[in-house]
Design a protein around this motif. Structure first.
Motif, PDB file in Angstrom:
ATOM      1  N   VAL A 164       0.834  -1.196   0.000  1.00 42.96           N
ATOM      2  CA  VAL A 164       0.000   0.000   0.000  1.00 42.96           C
ATOM      3  C   VAL A 164       0.872   1.250   0.000  1.00 42.96           C
ATOM      4  O   VAL A 164       2.069   1.202   0.304  1.00 42.96           O
ATOM      5  N   GLY A 165       0.242   2.367  -0.309  1.00 44.84           N
ATOM      6  CA  GLY A 165       0.934   3.654  -0.342  1.00 44.84           C
ATOM      7  C   GLY A 165       0.157   4.598  -1.234  1.00 44.84           C
ATOM      8  O   GLY A 165      -0.711   4.182  -2.008  1.00 44.84           O
ATOM      9  N   LEU A 202      10.190   1.036   1.295  1.00 40.51           N
ATOM     10  CA  LEU A 202       9.331   0.417   2.293  1.00 40.51           C
ATOM     11  C   LEU A 202       9.633   1.055   3.644  1.00 40.51           C
ATOM     12  O   LEU A 202      10.788   1.093   4.067  1.00 40.51           O
ATOM     13  N   VAL A 203       8.589   1.548   4.321  1.00 35.43           N
ATOM     14  CA  VAL A 203       8.815   2.173   5.616  1.00 35.43           C
ATOM     15  C   VAL A 203       8.311   1.302   6.767  1.00 35.43           C
ATOM     16  O   VAL A 203       8.682   1.518   7.923  1.00 35.43           O
ATOM     17  N   GLU A 204       7.454   0.310   6.444  1.00 37.52           N
ATOM     18  CA  GLU A 204       6.960  -0.574   7.501  1.00 37.52           C
ATOM     19  C   GLU A 204       6.421  -1.857   6.882  1.00 37.52           C
ATOM     20  O   GLU A 204       5.770  -1.832   5.835  1.00 37.52           O
ATOM     21  N   LEU A 245       3.640   1.938  13.567  1.00 37.22           N
ATOM     22  CA  LEU A 245       4.754   2.582  14.243  1.00 37.22           C
ATOM     23  C   LEU A 245       5.349   3.744  13.457  1.00 37.22           C
ATOM     24  O   LEU A 245       5.799   4.727  14.034  1.00 37.22           O
ATOM     25  N   HIS A 246       5.393   3.631  12.140  1.00 39.40           N
ATOM     26  CA  HIS A 246       5.987   4.709  11.349  1.00 39.40           C
ATOM     27  C   HIS A 246       4.984   5.864  11.218  1.00 39.40           C
ATOM     28  O   HIS A 246       3.781   5.626  11.010  1.00 39.40           O
ATOM     29  N   PRO A 247       5.433   7.101  11.346  1.00 34.51           N
ATOM     30  CA  PRO A 247       4.503   8.243  11.239  1.00 34.51           C
ATOM     31  C   PRO A 247       3.716   8.260   9.931  1.00 34.51           C
ATOM     32  O   PRO A 247       2.545   8.663   9.914  1.00 34.51           O
ATOM     33  N   TYR A 248       4.336   7.819   8.830  1.00 32.35           N
ATOM     34  CA  TYR A 248       3.611   7.812   7.558  1.00 32.35           C
ATOM     35  C   TYR A 248       2.491   6.773   7.584  1.00 32.35           C
ATOM     36  O   TYR A 248       1.385   7.032   7.097  1.00 32.35           O
ATOM     37  N   THR A 249       2.763   5.599   8.145  1.00 33.14           N
ATOM     38  CA  THR A 249       1.721   4.577   8.273  1.00 33.14           C
ATOM     39  C   THR A 249       0.576   5.095   9.122  1.00 33.14           C
ATOM     40  O   THR A 249      -0.604   4.897   8.803  1.00 33.14           O
TER      41      THR A 249
END
Length: 300
Positions: free
Chosen positions: A51-52, A237-239, A251-255
């Protein structure tokens, strides 16, 4: 899907950069880093959601896995085989094992071919069935995706969007693949049809032992169908976490910002919307690290 299942798809530091502009000598002067160092694994029988926001690079990842794009760097291993450097002849058996379902079922179907030709063509290319045997195989697939034998000689324009997507799904299954890249397969469909198609994909997965990469921006639907989910932002990928863990404990601010944008089906509910800004992004980290079993995040 068990954690003991074998790894079917192994993506290692995948990069895909596009040249935006060139100087007077024809040398690249601007580069778009659509995918910039993405790594993840998909186990056999699993649905991995990606997703994104638009432009995050998720569809580019899918096209790289299909080898529709050559990579700038990195590698993709399918069932232990590195497919990154295979030529077209070597790719043919691999292409039978990996199929795709695209976002727009009308543009992905040749308007000049009828349903029998559309679904039968991959069978012909890979030497599966012939003559009446192929026709019967196509008819059986049509019935399996909720259409009828009488549809064999109709053309794409004679169907609704949901029916066309069912034809695309039947075509993807026609060569008995192991892995299917679902690139936003429901976003062009009516809301009333989306759930039907997703439920059918789940039934087909159980019946044929399929593995999915499910790319989408509908976060609630991704949670429903996915075992694990990866969140992409600006080509990275951030999470990555199990579906329920990601939604219950982002946990990640973007998520967190992404999940806060999910509409709440209650006109009286007050949702706490998190606005993502460049100021937040300045401190972003690029390397994923495991913060709890199976939960990976890039924290500054």
């Amino acid at each position: 899907m068990s954690n003991d299942s074998k790894i079917l798809v192994d993506v290692r530091n995948l990069k895909k950069h596009f040249v935006k502009s060139k100087d007077l000598l024809g040398r690249p002067s601007g580069v778009l880093k659509a995918v910039d160092g993405v790594s993840f694994q998909i186990r056999q029988g699993e649905t991995f959601g990606l997703v994104g926001e638009s432009g995050s690079g998720k569809s580019t990842v899918g096209r790289c896995l299909l080898r529709l794009y050559d990579y700038t760097a990195g590698e993709v291993r399918f069932d232990g085989q590195n497919i990154s450097s295979l030529d077209e002849k070597q790719l043919k058996p691999f292409r039978r094992k990996i199929q795709s379902i695209f976002q727009d079922p009308y543009s992905s179907l040749n308007p000049g071919m009828n349903v029998l030709e559309l679904i039968g063509e991959p069978m012909n290319i890979h030497g599966l069935y012939s003559g009446d045997e192929r026709k019967e195989a196509v008819a059986a697939l049509l019935e399996r995706v909720g259409l009828k034998r009488e549809h064999l000689y109709r053309y794409p324009h004679e169907f609704s969007g949901g029916q066309r997507q069912r034809i695309s799904i039947a075509r993807a299954l026609s060569v008995r693949p192991d892995f299917v890249v679902c690139d936003e397969p429901i976003s062009a469909l009516d809301v009333s049809v989306q759930a039907q198609v997703v439920n059918m994909l789940e039934d087909l997965q159980a019946e044929f032992g399929l593995t999915y990469l499910f790319i989408a921006h509908d976060l609630s639907m991704v949670r429903h169908i996915s075992d694990r989910i990866g969140v992409m932002y600006k080509g990275r990928l951030v999470e990555v976490a199990d579906s329920d863990e990601l939604y219950d404990n982002p946990l990640h601010p973007y998520t967190q910002a992404l999940l806060s944008a999910i509409p709440v089906p209650d006109p009286h509910a007050v949702s706490e919307r998190i606005v993502w800004t460049d100021a937040i992004a300045e401190g972003e980290a690029h390397e994923l690290r495991e913060v709890s079993p199976g939960h990976f995040v890039a924290l500054p």
